[in-house]
Scaffold this active site. Structure first.
Site, short mmCIF file in Angstrom:
data_model
loop_
_atom_site.label_atom_id
_atom_site.label_comp_id
_atom_site.label_asym_id
_atom_site.label_seq_id
_atom_site.Cartn_x
_atom_site.Cartn_y
_atom_site.Cartn_z
N GLN A 1 -7.44 -2.17 4.24
CA GLN A 1 -6.45 -1.37 3.52
C GLN A 1 -7.11 -0.61 2.37
O GLN A 1 -6.61 0.42 1.93
CB GLN A 1 -5.33 -2.29 2.99
CG GLN A 1 -4.21 -1.57 2.30
CD GLN A 1 -3.00 -2.48 2.13
OE1 GLN A 1 -2.35 -2.84 3.10
NE2 GLN A 1 -2.72 -2.87 0.91
N ASN B 1 -18.58 27.38 -22.64
CA ASN B 1 -19.16 26.27 -21.88
C ASN B 1 -18.88 26.37 -20.38
O ASN B 1 -17.76 26.69 -19.98
CB ASN B 1 -18.63 24.94 -22.40
CG ASN B 1 -19.02 24.71 -23.84
OD1 ASN B 1 -20.10 25.11 -24.28
ND2 ASN B 1 -18.12 24.08 -24.60
N ASN C 1 -2.27 -2.67 13.15
CA ASN C 1 -3.73 -2.55 13.09
C ASN C 1 -4.24 -1.33 13.86
O ASN C 1 -5.08 -0.58 13.36
CB ASN C 1 -4.38 -3.82 13.64
CG ASN C 1 -4.03 -5.04 12.81
OD1 ASN C 1 -3.42 -4.90 11.74
ND2 ASN C 1 -4.38 -6.22 13.28
N LYS D 1 -8.35 3.48 2.20
CA LYS D 1 -7.56 4.70 2.05
C LYS D 1 -7.79 5.45 0.75
O LYS D 1 -8.04 6.66 0.76
CB LYS D 1 -6.08 4.38 2.21
CG LYS D 1 -5.74 4.18 3.64
CD LYS D 1 -4.40 3.55 3.84
CE LYS D 1 -4.43 2.75 5.11
NZ LYS D 1 -5.36 1.60 5.08
N SER E 1 -15.22 25.74 -27.55
CA SER E 1 -15.33 24.49 -28.29
C SER E 1 -14.28 24.48 -29.39
O SER E 1 -13.95 25.53 -29.94
CB SER E 1 -16.73 24.38 -28.89
OG SER E 1 -16.71 23.53 -30.02
N SER F 1 0.82 -1.22 0.00
CA SER F 1 0.00 0.00 0.00
C SER F 1 0.85 1.26 0.00
O SER F 1 0.32 2.37 0.03
CB SER F 1 -0.93 0.00 1.22
OG SER F 1 -0.18 -0.18 2.41
N GLU G 1 -20.14 21.87 -14.63
CA GLU G 1 -20.42 20.54 -15.20
C GLU G 1 -19.53 19.48 -14.54
O GLU G 1 -19.97 18.39 -14.22
CB GLU G 1 -20.16 20.55 -16.71
CG GLU G 1 -21.23 21.29 -17.49
CD GLU G 1 -20.89 21.34 -18.97
OE1 GLU G 1 -21.05 20.32 -19.65
OE2 GLU G 1 -20.44 22.40 -19.43
N THR H 1 -41.17 25.51 -9.41
CA THR H 1 -41.49 24.16 -8.96
C THR H 1 -41.74 23.38 -10.25
O THR H 1 -42.27 23.96 -11.22
CB THR H 1 -42.73 24.11 -8.05
OG1 THR H 1 -43.85 24.65 -8.77
CG2 THR H 1 -42.53 24.91 -6.77
N1 ARG Z 1 -1.31 -1.36 5.32
C1 ARG Z 1 -2.23 -1.89 6.27
C2 ARG Z 1 -3.58 -1.19 6.14
O1 ARG Z 1 -3.63 -0.20 5.52
C3 ARG Z 1 -1.70 -1.70 7.64
C4 ARG Z 1 -2.20 -2.71 8.62
C5 ARG Z 1 -1.72 -4.04 8.23
N2 ARG Z 1 -2.00 -5.02 9.23
C6 ARG Z 1 -1.92 -6.34 8.98
N3 ARG Z 1 -2.21 -7.12 9.93
N4 ARG Z 1 -1.55 -6.78 7.81
O2 ARG Z 1 -4.58 -1.60 6.67
#
Ligand code: ARG
Length: 462
Positions: free
Chosen positions: A324, A287, A112, A327, A279, A25, A292, A157
Site C-alpha cells: 500500500q 534569483n 490484491n 502509492k 529578495s 488509504s 533551484e 571540463t
Molecule cells: N489498499 C490496498 C493497497 O493499496 C488494497 C489491497 C488490500 N489488500 C489486502 N489484502 N488488504 O494495497
C-alpha cells in the site's frame, strides 16, 4: 456497514480507531477511482461473457458506475475512512445504488489483483502524458539550439574553460538526454502495461475467467503469467521511478548550469523575470528560483526511488500490506515530473542568450589552445611536441594578460617556426567551431543538422 463489518464475521471486536486511520488509504488512493471503475467494468463484462454474471447485473453495474463517476467528477462522493480504500468505497457505493448486483462484482477478484491493475492503468496514462511533456521540452530546447547554432560559448571540463562550443550544441546535449528519458519511459510503459487481474488474492480463482478478454477490454499489451508474481510485482513502479530520477537528474544538471550562467560572474543568459523572484532584504536581487527548485526536487524523486526499492526488498510472496506504501511515492513522482516539465519548457522559452559575454569568456580561457596544437600537427609536428609548444605559448600569453590570437606572428613563430599567417584562422573561436564539422561535432552546420533530425523525430512521435 463499517470497515470492521466488511469482514466482521471473523472478529470479536471492531477495528480500533487508530488502526483504521493507520491502515486506511482512502485519503490518497481515491485518486485511482476512475481507473478502478474502468477495471471493474471490464471485469464485470468478462464475468458476464463467461456466464458468471447475468446481463441484467452487468447493465445495473454499468449504470451504477456511470452515476458514481459523475458523482466523483461533481465532487458529490464522500469518501469514508470506515471503508478503508478506494476499492471498498466504490463497491459499497455501487451496492447502495444497485443492490445485489453490486455485491456480485467482486466475484473471482481480490483487492490484491484489483489494486495492482488500477496502479498500472493509471501509470500507463501518466507515462503517456509525461512523454508528451518531455517532447515539448525537447522542442523548446531545439528552438534555442537552432536560433543560437552560431553562438560561441566556452565548453568546460572541470568547470575550467576547455574548448569553444556552440550554444546550440550545448542545448542539443540536453535534447539527447531527454531523448533517452523518453525512450526509457516508453520501454518502462511496456512492462507497466501488463494485466495482473485474474490472479485474485494470489492463487487464481475457481471461476471460469477469461483473462484475455479483460486484457483486451482494458487495452493491456500483455497478461501477468503467474498469479503470485502478478499481485506482488512492483518492479514496474521501481523502474518508472528510476527513469523519473534520471530525468530529474538531467534537469537538475541543466538547472545548475542555468543558475551559474545567470550569475553576473558568467552573465551568459538571462531568465525572464516571471520565472524569478526578488529578495525581501536585498533590493538588487533577481534569483533563479525555478531552476533551484528543480535541482531541489530532484532529491525528492530520488528519495521516492530509494523508498520503493526498500519497500520491496525482502518482501515474501505474495501480497503484503507493505505494498500500500507504493502509492504516495508514485503519485508524488508523477506530480513532480509533470509540474517540473511544464514549467521548464515555459522557462526555456524565456531564456535570453548573451553572445558577447559568452565570446569574451572563450577569449579569456585560451579555449583555442587545442586548435593551435592540431594546427602544428597538421604542419608535421608530433602531437606531444605540439602540446608542449602550445603550453609555452599559453604561459607567455597568460603572463601578458592576452589571448593567443592577440600574440603577434613574430612572437608565435618564436615558439615554432612552423607557424604561419594562416594560424589566426584557427585561433578564432568561430574557426575552432567550424573546424569540428563531423557527426556529433560542434560546428554550426552539424548543430543545424542534428536539430533538423530531432525535429523530424519529434514530429514522427506526435
Ligand atoms: N489498499 C490496498 C493497497 O493499496 C488494497 C489491497 C488490500 N489488500 C489486502 N489484502 N488488504 O494495497
Amino acid at each position: 456497514m463499517t470497515q470492521a463489518e466488511t469482514w466482521s464475521g471473523r472478529f470479536n471486536e471492531p477495528v480500533a480507531e487508530l488502526v483504521k486511520q493507520y491502515t486506511g488509504s482512502i485519503d490518497f488512493d481515491c485518486r485511482l477511482a476512475p481507473w478502478d471503475i474502468q477495471g471493474s467494468l471490464a471485469h464485470a463484462q468478462m464475468l458476464c461473457e463467461a456466464g458468471v454474471l447475468s446481463a441484467d447485473d452487468l447493465a445495473a453495474i454499468r449504470q451504477g458506475m456511470a452515476e458514481i463517476l459523475a458523482d466523483i467528477e461533481a465532487g458529490r462522493l464522500e469518501w469514508s475512512l470506515d471503508l478503508e480504500d478506494v476499492h471498498m468505497n466504490i463497491e459499497r457505493r455501487l451496492t447502495d445504488k444497485i443492490g445485489d448486483a453490486g455485491k456480485r462484482l467482486h466475484t473471482g477478484r481480490s483487492r490484491n489483483d484489483q489494486v495492482a491493475t488500477d496502479i498500472r492503468l493509471w501509470l500507463r496514462d501518466e507515462i503517456s502524458r509525461i512523454r508528451s511533456l518531455i517532447q515539448a521540452l525537447q522542442s523548446a530546447l531545439l528552438d534555442l539550439a537552432e536560433a543560437h547554432a552560431e553562438v560561441v560559448m566556452p565548453g568546460f571540463t572541470h568547470l575550467q574553460v576547455a574548448q569553444p562550443v556552440s550554444f546550440g550544441h550545448h542545448m542539443l546535449a540536453y535534447v539527447e538526454m531527454l531523448g533517452r528519458d523518453d525512450e526509457r519511459m516508453a520501454d518502462c510503459r511496456r512492462r507497466v502495461n501488463r494485466m495482473p487481474l485474474g490472479a485474485a488474492a494470489l492463487a487464481g480463482t475457481t471461476f471460469p475467467i477469461q483473462r484475455e478478454t479483460t486484457a483486451r477490454l482494458l487495452g493491456f499489451e500483455g497478461i501477468c503469467q503467474n498469479s503470485l508474481d502478478a499481485v506482488s510485482d512492483r518492479d514496474f513502479a521501481i523502474e518508472f521511478t528510476a527513469a523519473a530520477s534520471l530525468l530529474m537528474i538531467h534537469l537538475s544538471r541543466l538547472s545548475e548550469e542555468l543558475i551559474l550562467w545567470m550569475s553576473p560572474r558568467f552573465g551568459f543568459i538571462d531568465i525572464a523575470d516571471r520565472f524569478c523572484t526578488g529578495s525581501s532584504i536585498m533590493p538588487q536581487k533577481k534569483n533563479p528560483d525555478v531552476p533551484e527548485l528543480v535541482r531541489g526536487k530532484s532529491g525528492r524523486v530520488i528519495g521516492h526511488l530509494m523508498g520503493l526499492i526498500t519497500l520491496m526488498k525482502s518482501q515474501p510472496l505474495a501480497y503484503n500490506k507493505d505494498n500500500q506504501e507504493d502509492k504516495e511515492p508514485l503519485f508524488d513522482t508523477v506530480d513532480t515530473l509533470v509540474d517540473t516539465l511544464r514549467i521548464y519548457a515555459d522557462m526555456m522559452r524565456g531564456v535570453t542568450v548573451k553572445p558577447d559575454n559568452m565570446r569574451a569568456a572563450v577569449l579569456q580561457g585560451f579555449a583555442t589552445a587545442t586548435d593551435l596544437a592540431d594546427y602544428l600537427v597538421k604542419k608535421g609536428l608530433p602531437f606531444r611536441d605540439s602540446h608542449e609548444v602550445v603550453a609555452l605559448a599559453v604561459r607567455h600569453a597568460d603572463g601578458q594578460g592576452v589571448d593567443l590570437s592577440d600574440l603577434p606572428l613574430a612572437v608565435l613563430q618564436g615558439f615554432s617556426g612552423l607557424i604561419g599567417e594562416d594560424v589566426y584562422q584557427v585561433l578564432t573561436p568561430e574557426g575552432s567551431l567550424n573546424a569540428r564539422n563531423h557527426l556529433g561535432g560542434t560546428a554550426p552546420e552539424q548543430v543545424r543538422a542534428q536539430a533538423a533530425r530531432w525535429r523530424k523525430a519529434l514530429q514522427a512521435a506526435d
